[in-house]
Design a protein around this motif. Sequence first.
Motif, PDB file in Angstrom:
ATOM      1  N   UNK A  28     -67.394 -15.017  72.381  1.00 18.13           N
ATOM      2  CA  UNK A  28     -66.428 -14.462  71.441  1.00 18.13           C
ATOM      3  C   UNK A  28     -65.109 -14.176  72.145  1.00 18.13           C
ATOM      4  N   UNK A  29     -64.039 -14.538  71.478  1.00 20.98           N
ATOM      5  CA  UNK A  29     -62.720 -14.092  71.896  1.00 20.98           C
ATOM      6  C   UNK A  29     -62.518 -12.710  71.273  1.00 20.98           C
ATOM      7  N   UNK A  30     -61.958 -11.777  72.057  1.00 22.05           N
ATOM      8  CA  UNK A  30     -61.832 -10.393  71.593  1.00 22.05           C
ATOM      9  C   UNK A  30     -60.407  -9.916  71.818  1.00 22.05           C
ATOM     10  N   UNK A  31     -59.882  -9.233  70.826  1.00 19.33           N
ATOM     11  CA  UNK A  31     -58.524  -8.704  70.916  1.00 19.33           C
ATOM     12  C   UNK A  31     -58.517  -7.219  70.610  1.00 19.33           C
ATOM     13  N   UNK A  32     -57.533  -6.546  71.157  1.00 21.15           N
ATOM     14  CA  UNK A  32     -57.256  -5.150  70.816  1.00 21.15           C
ATOM     15  C   UNK A  32     -55.979  -5.125  69.981  1.00 21.15           C
TER      16      UNK A  32
END
Length: 127
Positions: A32-36
Amino acid sequence: QVQLVESGGGLVQTGASLRLSCAASGRFFINYEVAWFRQGPGKEREFAAAIKARGEGTKYADSVKGRFTVSRDNAKDTVYLQMNDLKPEDTGIYFCEGIYRPFSETIGVETYDYNYWGPGTQVTVSS
């Protein structure tokens, strides 16, 4: 499918540090690509930082570059956001968002690039 839960927010003074965590439950989180993202009072949600699957790249908003560091511990299915030298303008609710994207040349910077998100954690920086 994955569930995300943020933690680590709090009330701090200008110049302090915090480390946020985004814990995931579900399979294949490593892919998974994860962003804040963050949303300040009366403001729209804005991109802060993101990390590719397996940690193979990162991206930062100009407003946090040099102060924030995004990382992940794939063994713990957790993504972190280390925030240093915090400023009052960093105040807001911080959300982690994710999408299954094992291979990508780019990193999403819009909330519509992701399809999972957590409830958020509040960060308040006093002057």
